[in-house]
Design a protein around this motif. Structure first.
Motif, PDB file in Angstrom:
ATOM      1  N   GLU A   1      37.817   2.256 -27.073  1.00 36.89           N
ATOM      2  CA  GLU A   1      37.080   1.957 -25.847  1.00 36.89           C
ATOM      3  C   GLU A   1      37.426   2.889 -24.685  1.00 36.89           C
ATOM      4  O   GLU A   1      36.542   3.336 -23.959  1.00 36.89           O
ATOM      5  CB  GLU A   1      37.327   0.502 -25.411  1.00 36.89           C
ATOM      6  N   ASP A   2      38.711   3.165 -24.504  1.00 36.49           N
ATOM      7  CA  ASP A   2      39.125   4.002 -23.372  1.00 36.49           C
ATOM      8  C   ASP A   2      40.168   5.009 -23.848  1.00 36.49           C
ATOM      9  O   ASP A   2      41.375   4.783 -23.728  1.00 36.49           O
ATOM     10  CB  ASP A   2      39.703   3.136 -22.253  1.00 36.49           C
ATOM     11  N   PRO A   3      39.708   6.144 -24.375  1.00 37.69           N
ATOM     12  CA  PRO A   3      40.641   7.137 -24.918  1.00 37.69           C
ATOM     13  C   PRO A   3      41.221   8.075 -23.870  1.00 37.69           C
ATOM     14  O   PRO A   3      41.811   9.097 -24.203  1.00 37.69           O
ATOM     15  CB  PRO A   3      39.762   7.914 -25.892  1.00 37.69           C
ATOM     16  N   SER A   4      41.077   7.736 -22.583  1.00 37.08           N
ATOM     17  CA  SER A   4      41.460   8.671 -21.523  1.00 37.08           C
ATOM     18  C   SER A   4      42.929   9.076 -21.577  1.00 37.08           C
ATOM     19  O   SER A   4      43.266  10.242 -21.321  1.00 37.08           O
ATOM     20  CB  SER A   4      41.130   8.070 -20.142  1.00 37.08           C
ATOM     21  N   ALA A   5      43.819   8.134 -21.905  1.00 31.38           N
ATOM     22  CA  ALA A   5      45.246   8.481 -21.968  1.00 31.38           C
ATOM     23  C   ALA A   5      45.504   9.505 -23.062  1.00 31.38           C
ATOM     24  O   ALA A   5      46.289  10.445 -22.892  1.00 31.38           O
ATOM     25  CB  ALA A   5      46.088   7.229 -22.195  1.00 31.38           C
ATOM     26  N   ASN A   6      44.835   9.336 -24.197  1.00 32.20           N
ATOM     27  CA  ASN A   6      44.988  10.302 -25.283  1.00 32.20           C
ATOM     28  C   ASN A   6      44.356  11.645 -24.932  1.00 32.20           C
ATOM     29  O   ASN A   6      44.908  12.703 -25.251  1.00 32.20           O
ATOM     30  CB  ASN A   6      44.353   9.748 -26.566  1.00 32.20           C
ATOM     31  N   LEU A   7      43.200  11.620 -24.283  1.00 35.47           N
ATOM     32  CA  LEU A   7      42.546  12.874 -23.892  1.00 35.47           C
ATOM     33  C   LEU A   7      43.390  13.633 -22.874  1.00 35.47           C
ATOM     34  O   LEU A   7      43.460  14.868 -22.912  1.00 35.47           O
ATOM     35  CB  LEU A   7      41.155  12.582 -23.329  1.00 35.47           C
ATOM     36  N   THR A   8      44.058  12.894 -21.982  1.00 35.50           N
ATOM     37  CA  THR A   8      44.966  13.540 -21.028  1.00 35.50           C
ATOM     38  C   THR A   8      46.139  14.186 -21.758  1.00 35.50           C
ATOM     39  O   THR A   8      46.550  15.311 -21.428  1.00 35.50           O
ATOM     40  CB  THR A   8      45.482  12.501 -20.012  1.00 35.50           C
ATOM     41  N   ALA A   9      46.675  13.498 -22.759  1.00 36.35           N
ATOM     42  CA  ALA A   9      47.779  14.047 -23.543  1.00 36.35           C
ATOM     43  C   ALA A   9      47.335  15.295 -24.308  1.00 36.35           C
ATOM     44  O   ALA A   9      48.082  16.280 -24.403  1.00 36.35           O
ATOM     45  CB  ALA A   9      48.314  12.994 -24.505  1.00 36.35           C
ATOM     46  N   VAL A  10      46.110  15.270 -24.868  1.00 41.56           N
ATOM     47  CA  VAL A  10      45.582  16.453 -25.559  1.00 41.56           C
ATOM     48  C   VAL A  10      45.496  17.627 -24.593  1.00 41.56           C
ATOM     49  O   VAL A  10      45.921  18.754 -24.913  1.00 41.56           O
ATOM     50  CB  VAL A  10      44.194  16.158 -26.164  1.00 41.56           C
ATOM     51  N   ALA A  11      44.951  17.388 -23.398  1.00 42.10           N
ATOM     52  CA  ALA A  11      44.815  18.453 -22.406  1.00 42.10           C
ATOM     53  C   ALA A  11      46.176  19.009 -22.003  1.00 42.10           C
ATOM     54  O   ALA A  11      46.337  20.226 -21.814  1.00 42.10           O
ATOM     55  CB  ALA A  11      44.078  17.928 -21.173  1.00 42.10           C
TER      56      ALA A  11
END
Length: 218
Positions: A77-87
């Motif tokens: 639902e909210d992958p923002s924390a993972n996307l921030t870690a990827v970045a």
């Protein structure tokens, strides 16, 4: 700078997600594929610490996402924390080509959003019951690659591998499914070859082609 290919690894607690990740890391290194890792869990970085201590990867290339709530939401639902870690990893390692994202222990309904991963693997455990394929959980049905792990334990728990193979074929027609014993490495070469081709991870010149890592699972 090209974005790294993001590969999700999900599955129930104890199915072998972290073991699979640890087994894949040397194979990516041997193939010359620059790799990093993100783990997900509630309020612990235990899996990340395990990978950091393994000696299989530079510890700086391993990040932990602590969701503080249901870990499934952070991959769906909210992958923002993972996307921030990827970045963060892409900025720190410009040559990064693959990020392995391990979900927290989840159930058969957990899935990865396509906003987060390009390809995802779902791991189940034969010792958890040979009826799992017949339950047709969403994760098992929709994953790009299904890994049926711990085949060595099947005789000890009375699991019928033949029936599991038939049920998996019925549940996932045309989708790759591989039976493994990740502790011994049985089936691992096939997992790696299928993953590299399926996720379109190119192998640099001078390194072994994906086909070099292929073998039939027992």
């Amino acid at each position: 700078m090209a974005e790294a290919i993001r590969i999700g690894i999900g599955g129930p607690v104890g199915s072998g997600k972290t073991r699979l990740l640890e087994r894949l890391l040397p194979m990516f290194r041997e193939a010359g594929i620059d790799t990093a890792v993100i783990t997900n869990d509630l309020q612990t970085d235990e899996d990340a610490q395990r990978v950091r201590r393994s000696g299989l990867i530079d510890p700086d290339r391993v990040l932990a996402v602590e969701t503080g709530a249901c870990p499934h939401t952070a991959i769906r639902e909210d992958p923002s924390a993972n996307l921030t870690a990827v970045a963060q990893l892409e900025a720190a390692f410009p040559g990064l080509r693959v990020v392995l994202i391990e979900s927290g222990g989840d159930n058969l309904a957990a899935t990865f959003t396509s906003d987060l991963v390009d390809y995802w693997i779902f791991v189940i455990d034969t010792a958890a019951g040979d009826d799992i394929p017949r339950k047709k959980g969403i994760g098992m049905l929709q994953a790009d690659l299904l890994v049926i792990n711990k085949i060595d334990l099947a005789p000890l728990v009375g699991a019928d591998l033949g029936r599991m193979r038939s049920d998996v074929e019925l549940a996932r027609p045309g989708r790759p499914s591989i039976f493994t014993d990740l502790r011994s490495g049985a089936g691992l070469d096939e997992v790696f070859g299928t993953l590299v081709r399926g996720a379109m991870v190119g192998v640099p010149a001078g390194h072994g082609a994906p086909a070099d890592h292929m073998s039939s699972a027992p």
